[in-house]
Design a protein around this motif. Sequence first.
Motif, PDB file in Angstrom:
ATOM      1  N   ILE A 130      -8.073   0.618  -1.999  1.00 55.79           N
ATOM      2  CA  ILE A 130      -6.993   1.506  -2.416  1.00 55.79           C
ATOM      3  C   ILE A 130      -7.440   2.956  -2.601  1.00 55.79           C
ATOM      4  O   ILE A 130      -6.622   3.869  -2.619  1.00 55.79           O
ATOM      5  CB  ILE A 130      -6.350   0.969  -3.726  1.00 55.79           C
TER       6      ILE A 130
ATOM      7  N   SER B 282      -6.438   8.866  -3.429  1.00 50.84           N
ATOM      8  CA  SER B 282      -7.348  10.011  -3.482  1.00 50.84           C
ATOM      9  C   SER B 282      -8.210  10.012  -4.749  1.00 50.84           C
ATOM     10  O   SER B 282      -8.187  10.938  -5.548  1.00 50.84           O
ATOM     11  CB  SER B 282      -6.531  11.308  -3.403  1.00 50.84           C
TER      12      SER B 282
ATOM     13  N   THR C 165       0.843  -1.208   0.000  1.00 51.77           N
ATOM     14  CA  THR C 165       0.000   0.000   0.000  1.00 51.77           C
ATOM     15  C   THR C 165       0.871   1.247   0.000  1.00 51.77           C
ATOM     16  O   THR C 165       0.590   2.227  -0.702  1.00 51.77           O
ATOM     17  CB  THR C 165      -0.933   0.001   1.223  1.00 51.77           C
ATOM     18  N   HIS C 166       1.945   1.209   0.783  1.00 54.60           N
ATOM     19  CA  HIS C 166       2.869   2.352   0.839  1.00 54.60           C
ATOM     20  C   HIS C 166       3.488   2.587  -0.539  1.00 54.60           C
ATOM     21  O   HIS C 166       3.592   3.736  -1.002  1.00 54.60           O
ATOM     22  CB  HIS C 166       3.971   2.097   1.879  1.00 54.60           C
TER      23      HIS C 166
ATOM     24  N   ASP D 192      -8.649   5.448  -0.974  1.00 55.16           N
ATOM     25  CA  ASP D 192      -8.233   6.532  -0.072  1.00 55.16           C
ATOM     26  C   ASP D 192      -6.741   6.826  -0.187  1.00 55.16           C
ATOM     27  O   ASP D 192      -6.301   7.948   0.067  1.00 55.16           O
ATOM     28  CB  ASP D 192      -8.587   6.193   1.378  1.00 55.16           C
ATOM     29  N   TYR D 193      -5.968   5.805  -0.540  1.00 62.52           N
ATOM     30  CA  TYR D 193      -4.518   5.997  -0.621  1.00 62.52           C
ATOM     31  C   TYR D 193      -4.107   6.746  -1.879  1.00 62.52           C
ATOM     32  O   TYR D 193      -3.024   7.314  -1.938  1.00 62.52           O
ATOM     33  CB  TYR D 193      -3.794   4.642  -0.573  1.00 62.52           C
TER      34      TYR D 193
ATOM     35  N   SER E 210       1.056   4.417  -2.675  1.00 63.79           N
ATOM     36  CA  SER E 210       0.905   5.840  -2.330  1.00 63.79           C
ATOM     37  C   SER E 210       2.123   6.650  -2.786  1.00 63.79           C
ATOM     38  O   SER E 210       1.999   7.819  -3.151  1.00 63.79           O
ATOM     39  CB  SER E 210       0.661   6.015  -0.825  1.00 63.79           C
TER      40      SER E 210
END
Length: 1032
Positions: A758, A763, A677-678, A760-761, A681
Amino acid sequence: MVDFLAENNLCGQAILRIVSRGNAIIAELLRLSEFIPAVFRLKDKSDQQKYGDIICDFSYFKGPEYYESKLEAKPELQDLDEEFRENNIEILTRFYLAFESVHKYVVDLIRYLDDLNEGVYIQQTLETVLLNEDGKQLLCEALYLYGVMLLVIDQKMEGEVRERMLVSYYRYSAARSSADSNLDDICKLLRSTGYSSHPGAKRPPNYPESYFQRVPISPTFISMVIGRLRSDDIYNQVSAYPLPEHRSTALATQAAMLCVCLYFTPSILHTQQAKMREIVDKYFPDNWVISIYMGITVNLMEAWEPYKAAKTALNYTLDTANIKEQAGRYAASVESLRPQVQQLLKEGFLREEIILDNIPKLLNCLRDCNVAIRWLMLHTAESAYDPNNKRLRQIKDQVINDSKYNPKILFQLLLDTAQFEFILKEMFKQMLAEKQLKWESYKKEGSERMMELAEVFSGVKPLTRVEKNENLQAWFREISKQIESLNYEDSTAAGRKTVQLIQALVEVQEFHQLESNLQVCQFLADTRKFLHQMIRTINIKEEVLITMQIVGDLSYAWQIIDSFTSIMQESIRANPFMVTKLRATFLKLASALDLPLLRINQVNSPDLLSVSQFYSGELVAYVRKVLQIIPESMFTSLAKIIKLQIHDIMEVPTRLDKDKLKDYAQLSARYEVAKLTHAISVFTEGILMMKTTLVGIIKVDPKQLLEDGIRKALVKRVAYALHKGLIFNPKAKPSELMPKLKEMAATMDGFYRSFEYIQDYVSIYGLKIWQEEVSRIINYNVEQECNSFLRTKIQDWQSVYQSTHIPIPKYPSVDESATFIGRLCREILRITDPKTTCYIDQLNTWYDMRTHQEVTNNRLFSEIQDTLGTFGLNGLDRLLCFMIVKELQNFLTVLQKNILKDKAVVDIFKALLSAVNPVKGIVANASKVYVNAVAKTQKIWPAYLEAIMKVGQMQILRQQIANELNYSCKFDSKHLAAALDNLNKSLLSDIEAHYQDPSLPYPKEDNTLLYEITAYLEAAGIQNPLNKVSRV
């Protein structure tokens, strides 16, 4: 004398309009080359068999009657021909207009030259126009652009394809009947040359000179244009490149024009060795790969192979020693320039005072970088060397070895140069904008300092401890006035005077022993500094920006840059923040738009918008292609997240025993999800660092770019999953339908959940994007499937669901269906075939008639709802409607052929009708009447029964779809279901009331309410398929 390009100069405006139109025609040809209907290539056997008789090349003109009679002999061919016309006439007309404009262009150019010779333009002749700087440029461009048009047509549209399109247009349009049609001339100009752009294809004899001479142009004009291009620097480019070793780069545009124009007089290429030697020595002493127009590259070694004089002259350039020397020079250049540019790009290095003090050095660095990049990119380009030509391969290998060519290093230099150029331009623009304000401010400061010194020597100020000196007081006042009198407008005189004032201030300090007073020394030093700043500021000239614009030209790489795409993407994947440097490269590439737009802009042509939109669109598409690696990388990480979430991570129940907490924690799996996830982002952050940029005339918003990229990656994956997941084996027992739908539902759910996770990560509005794109994929596939039932097909470029930025991929069909939705529909029809199954309405279930086992039930439609959603069920319903109409059309054809045209059968039905009249009464001797009628019409009933059964089967399926849609709508969106139901009932009652009393209101024809509400009602399943009327 009146300016040649002035609006009231008819001679200048006429040639300017011609040249402007030439640039617009080339843009249109390049645009259309992407839309050549594949069917005209006749590459597939299926196309050859189906359309071979209706698509002809120019052999058609030898005997049109023979071809037309062949069509008329077969009604099915006539029908196909009419269908083909309806589907292609629009695009054929567009191509014909483009071809016609090429012919009109050369005719207008010849007419303009005739007008010049006949003295139509007062005081203007061909010679006087060529003496004028603008006139000389425009006449050379006019001939050159015509040559480029012909080359572009031959490169982008094969000769056979052109001929087939022109013949089809001739047959289908009314143009041939109009008296002013110049179709014959266009066909003569654009008939096939035999040239093929495929690697290894043999070059036709006398090509392209015989092609260029199809429309004769004045030899005097061609000779004079070539004379100017040979001898003059028509664009005054040499001033931007003062070094002699840069001369071939300075004259590169002119060299490209000369190469194209030489094809109009092949005698120079063949026999005039002195002229060719002069041309090569001036333009090609150190280069042999050129860009002729917007990145179309030509290797002169290959292009001049058939011409003796040209080949001999070029041999000196292609000498092994010369190639080694040039390649070695650029290898050393790249090695020394890289650290130099990197030093200049260090944070805080490029400050205003450094720029002002080092303008010549910085420009020299820019020149060296751009010249090295240009030479290496052109001479190592794959497209410039035919892999089947041994000599070309050897030269390419030698260049690569001697220049120590490394595409990654060259790309890095391009990135750094573009960034350096961008920063320097922006700072220089800012300094230019603030130039006068700063100059006035320095002048004011210097003048005030002198006045203060004058007051110091007046002896009035008691604290200064400076003795009164009237001479110095008067002198400083005079200096203050002199500074005040400096005039910004007269920069030369002001600069000279400023230097004298600085010298005077140095001398006054020495001769009057003022060093002892630190305060006075400081004032003098400050004033000198302000005067120095004024000189620097006055030297900020627009010429520097113009030079940077000329030197920074990257139009030659318009096509070659694509070979660096993988390197760009790799560097973005390794470091997403690289996007900021790429932005400068894209902006540098955007400067290529100046070339085709300059003349169009000068004449205020309405073509400006369409041409700039085309080239800007091409560039933005390339930017999207490069940056697509970010969404692609995100989705690769996303696939891993999906796998972890579905297979590895257990869902935590609402109540949990304390001792099981560790089992549900699954720390390593959750850590892996967090890490992925990082990474996602970080990719998002990288693309968002690229500011909103104007590429040509299109504004590129990084957030929109990211969203479009994510949509594209999503569409690609979902479309592929649906294509692969919904392929059925018709021989499988039991049917694969339910297992495959379940599997597909799980896949779609995985996509949906990961997208939800995903959003929210990165936008974005995940659910909105998901619904829009999935509905687009399904609707597009339904549309393509329905095309097989339509006479006038909906082409991709006409479809409201297809998009150029976010294209829905098309896959080759695996059976009679064109898409997955067709395969799904036909599989449902196969397993519910009324010949082998029986439908029990009360149970909503189909049973096998032989084994009495259940085949399927209404759960099938719930499964489709889970897999494809409302859009999928709605699409199936629409497809079934088309199938029903097709079935009814087939039945009507049989009715027309076998019944209405058969007199015996018609007589039987007439006799039956008279026997059963009146219909409401009881038929006398019924068994005999009916048995006789049935026996005599035995052959009709099997076809009738089959049509009725098929239509009935599809109507039952449509009822089930409507039930499922209505159920899910009430369950998922009860308010919408209730509102639609009420609105539907209200409308129906109003319409019924209107028919009972026509004075009551009723929706008018232009009111779209009924049409729009139908779409909502169908989607919500508020309809009865049995009450629908089908237009056949």
